[in-house]
Scaffold this motif. Structure first.
Motif, mmCIF file in Angstrom:
data_model
loop_
_atom_site.group_PDB
_atom_site.id
_atom_site.type_symbol
_atom_site.label_atom_id
_atom_site.label_comp_id
_atom_site.label_asym_id
_atom_site.label_seq_id
_atom_site.Cartn_x
_atom_site.Cartn_y
_atom_site.Cartn_z
ATOM 1 N N ARG A 147 0.789 -1.231 -0.008
ATOM 2 C CA ARG A 147 0.045 -0.220 0.069
ATOM 3 C C ARG A 147 0.865 1.309 -0.129
ATOM 4 O O ARG A 147 0.657 2.157 -0.714
ATOM 5 C CB ARG A 147 -0.986 0.124 1.172
ATOM 6 N N ARG A 148 2.102 1.266 0.832
ATOM 7 C CA ARG A 148 2.796 2.293 0.642
ATOM 8 C C ARG A 148 3.673 2.535 -0.681
ATOM 9 O O ARG A 148 3.686 3.689 -1.072
ATOM 10 C CB ARG A 148 3.878 2.084 1.831
ATOM 11 N N VAL B 288 0.894 4.588 -2.779
ATOM 12 C CA VAL B 288 0.919 5.903 -2.579
ATOM 13 C C VAL B 288 2.145 6.659 -3.170
ATOM 14 O O VAL B 288 2.187 7.610 -3.715
ATOM 15 C CB VAL B 288 0.971 5.892 -0.975
ATOM 16 N N TYR C 279 2.313 9.162 -5.974
ATOM 17 C CA TYR C 279 2.873 10.712 -5.562
ATOM 18 C C TYR C 279 3.889 11.140 -6.710
ATOM 19 O O TYR C 279 3.828 12.356 -7.006
ATOM 20 C CB TYR C 279 3.592 10.626 -4.306
ATOM 21 N N ALA D 270 -0.210 12.712 0.421
ATOM 22 C CA ALA D 270 0.665 11.328 0.609
ATOM 23 C C ALA D 270 0.837 11.035 2.228
ATOM 24 O O ALA D 270 0.943 10.069 2.589
ATOM 25 C CB ALA D 270 1.909 11.306 -0.133
ATOM 26 N N GLN E 229 -2.277 9.906 4.166
ATOM 27 C CA GLN E 229 -2.647 8.486 3.554
ATOM 28 C C GLN E 229 -1.476 7.507 4.349
ATOM 29 O O GLN E 229 -1.875 6.497 4.719
ATOM 30 C CB GLN E 229 -2.635 8.475 2.168
#
Length: 442
Positions: free
Chosen positions: A14-15, A18, A22, A32, A35
């Motif tokens: 998930r990171r 993101v 970005y 970002a 989140q």
């Protein structure tokens, strides 16, 4: 991959998504950070790691720990559990492996391996089976007492609705109070006894209002009085009235009064709001009036007992009020005063009691108080600004003359090492020792 690493990989994935959004310009830096739920400095660290490795996986990901047990050892242990130690408990297998095979593995690890290899089954805990208890045979044989908290008046205050339910007929009586305390329990029981009579027993939980849960050693006076266990103030009232107390060990044991909680919470709050009741006094008056809320509930839900006779004894209001008292024993001081709850009361000079005598202070439900010395009621008045008289510990008189002291004579060797007897909180007095000597013939 095990469950823990799966959670970690999902978080890492998930990171990475993101950061991909970005760098492609889909979201800005502040979005970002929100989140990712990290600080600004941690975002910079993750950003540099992503730019260098194009991923955010940990360096030790999918690598075995340095303290992990080798697969060969695991195979040997499982083979022994399957053949040689089959059917043994895990702690016994741990001891045998350590003693016979020189393999030191914890019993929890052996359990996990055996369950995973299906060499053993997890222990099934048998569900508790509670047999249904038959209701009592006649009215007044047993009452169930309990309290429940809720916002009954709709003003945000958590108030306690206490109610009694007859076990045989489901007849109930409820009152609203600020807390589940001694005064509220005594007020409710007093109203029940005044209306229906004195019951044979009361079934309640182990709340401190009904039962003394602290274990202290009984004093010698209490033992000679025949006291086996300490009673709460509510318990003392029940003992004076001849009511047997039964204490439940689970809410399910007194299910009849527990189920009444839902009925009162569902209907009381709605009817209080509909009729505009805002105070505790108005609520209790609304509950207790004729053809009121409780009367309608009893008419609807009350059933007939198996036997028509009743077990209640209906006393007179005067005798009942005399039993519903909180009694405290106090010692009269030298200035003929007694103290209760930081308030000092001055006894009349015409009292038939002397200093250092024992008196009983009775507090009634209506807020009044009386002081008794035996069967005589004493006159008193409260003292607002009481100052305790000072005790002069100086051994000199007013004319500065030293008071002569006793001098030990020669030959009295038994007084040389004399020490005064220590006094403790629960130590025996001389009167107690004399009573013990008379009791045992000493």
């Amino acid at each position: 991959m095990d469950k823990g690493s799966t959670k970690y990989s999902l978080k890492t994935k998930r990171r990475e998504l993101v950061f991909l959004a970005y760098f492609e310009g889909q979201i800005d830096r502040d979005t970002a950070i929100i989140q990712l739920n990290v600080s600004g400095r941690q975002f910079c660290r993750l950003q540099n790691k992503y730019l260098a490795d194009k991923n955010l996986r940990h360096k030790l990901c999918n690598r075995a720990s340095n303290h992990s047990i080798s697969p060969e050892t695991k195979t040997i242990v499982l083979e022994l559990c399957k053949t040689k130690y089959r059917g043994w408990n895990y702690e016994h297998i741990h001891d045998s492996l350590q003693w016979r095979n020189e393999i030191n593995i914890s019993s929890d690890t052996i359990r996990i391996w055996s369950l995973a290899a299906k060499l053993s089954l997890p222990k099934q805990r048998k569900p508790c089976k509670y047999m249904r208890r038959e209701p009592k045979a006649y009215f007044g044989e047993m009452l169930q007492l309990d309290g429940t908290f809720g916002d009954f008046l709709g003003d945000g205050r958590m108030l306690c609705l206490m109610h009694l339910v007859d076990d045989a007929t489901k007849t109930s009586l409820a009152m609203l109070f600020k807390a589940e305390c001694t005064d509220s329990a005594m007020q409710l029981l007093y109203q029940w006894c005044l209306k229906y009579g004195i019951p044979l027993s009361i079934y309640s939980d182990r709340h401190g209002t009904y039962k003394v849960n602290e274990k202290h050693k009984l004093t010698l006076e209490e033992e000679f009085e025949g006291t086996e266990i300490r009673l709460s103030e509510f318990g003392k009232v029940c003992e004076r009235l001849g009511i047997k107390q039964i204490f439940a060990r689970s809410p399910q044991a007194k299910g009849r009064v527990e189920r009444k909680h839902y009925l009162y919470k569902d209907r009381c709050i709605k009817e209080f709001k509909l009729d505009g009741i805002k105070t505790i006094e108005e609520a209790n008056e609304y509950l207790a009036k004729n053809n009121g809320f409780i009367t309608r509930l009893n008419d609807k839900f009350t059933v007939d007992a198996r036997e028509a006779r009743t077990a209640c004894v209906l006393p007179t209001p005067a005798d009942l009020a005399e039993q519903f008292t909180i009694q405290n024993t106090r010692t009269v001081r030298n200035d003929y005063t007694v103290q209760l709850n930081t308030i000092v009361y001055q006894l009349s000079r015409k009292s038939v009691v002397n200093a250092r005598a024992k008196v009983i202070i009775k507090q009634y439900l209506d807020g009044t108080m009386a002081i008794f010395a035996g069967k005589y009621m004493l006159q008193y008045q409260s003292i607002e600004n009481y100052v305790k008289p000072l005790i002069n510990h100086d051994r000199t008189s007013n004319n500065n003359q030293v008071v002569p002291r006793c001098v030990q004579r020669m030959g009295q060797h038994f007084k040389q090492h004399y020490k005064p007897e220590k006094t403790y909180r629960y130590s025996s007095s001389s009167k107690q020792l004399q009573t013990v000597g008379q009791f045992y013939g000493g």
